[in-house]
Design an enzyme around this catalytic site. Structure first.
Site, PDB file in Angstrom:
ATOM      1  N   HIS A   1     -26.445   7.483  -5.204  1.00  0.00           N
ATOM      2  CA  HIS A   1     -27.544   8.419  -4.980  1.00  0.00           C
ATOM      3  C   HIS A   1     -27.115   9.806  -5.441  1.00  0.00           C
ATOM      4  CE1 HIS A   1     -24.961   8.823  -1.476  1.00  0.00           C
ATOM      5  NE2 HIS A   1     -25.457  10.035  -1.307  1.00  0.00           N
ATOM      6  N   ALA A   2     -28.100  10.663  -5.612  1.00  0.00           N
ATOM      7  CA  ALA A   2     -27.852  12.057  -6.014  1.00  0.00           C
ATOM      8  C   ALA A   2     -28.861  12.934  -5.276  1.00  0.00           C
ATOM      9  CB  ALA A   2     -27.995  12.206  -7.527  1.00  0.00           C
TER      10      ALA A   2
END
Length: 155
Positions: A66-67
């Site tokens: 994820h970011a």
């Protein structure tokens, strides 16, 4: 909640990956293809692991790539990917990684209920048995739907 963020098109099973970076790119590709994230989001996931280490490896054999939302999250979604051959991320306690749950979140709160449901699935040996043996994304989605609906009736 969780079943609203996952679809057959976001499930990719038995991926061939040469290393962790390849695994992340392959796992995230369905989210790019379905316009849930931009390529820049995938680049940011990889940049984050390179800068901060394998923080996305949550527990034995499981990574949650994820970011930050501003890196290119277009829609909140979760992709599921399994690796044909597990890869090392550099997390001595939890490597090798075989399962990747790629998260796209448009903000810091919208996905939290779904994430809680996903964490409950992490404790489900039957779920991982299914992921190990199936090549059919619809089986995975049906299993999640049954589990999530079962929890809703328990409440």
């Amino acid at each position: 909640m969780l079943n609203n963020l996952i679809s057959e098109k976001l499930v990719k099973l038995q991926i061939e990956a040469g290393d962790w970076e390849d695994a992340v790119r392959e796992a995230a590709q369905p989210l790019v293809d379905e316009n849930k994230i931009k390529e820049t989001y995938v680049d940011d996931i990889i940049k984050g692991v390179k800068e901060m280490g394998p923080y996305i490896v949550l527990t034995k054999h499981i990574a949650l790539p994820h970011a930050r939302p501003e890196a290119g999250a277009l829609e909140t979604a979760i992709g599921i990917a399994t690796l044909k051959t597990p890869v090392e991320f550099g997390n001595k306690d939890n490597d090798p990684v075989k399962y990747l749950f790629c998260l796209s979140a448009r903000d810091t709160e919208e996905h939290l209920d779904a994430l809680a449901e996903l964490v409950k699935l992490f404790e489900d040996k039957e779920f991982f048995g299914l992921l190990d043996r199936t090549t059919d994304a619809s089986e995975v989605i049906c299993y999640i739907d049954r589990k999530v609906k079962g929890r809703e009736t328990d409440v």
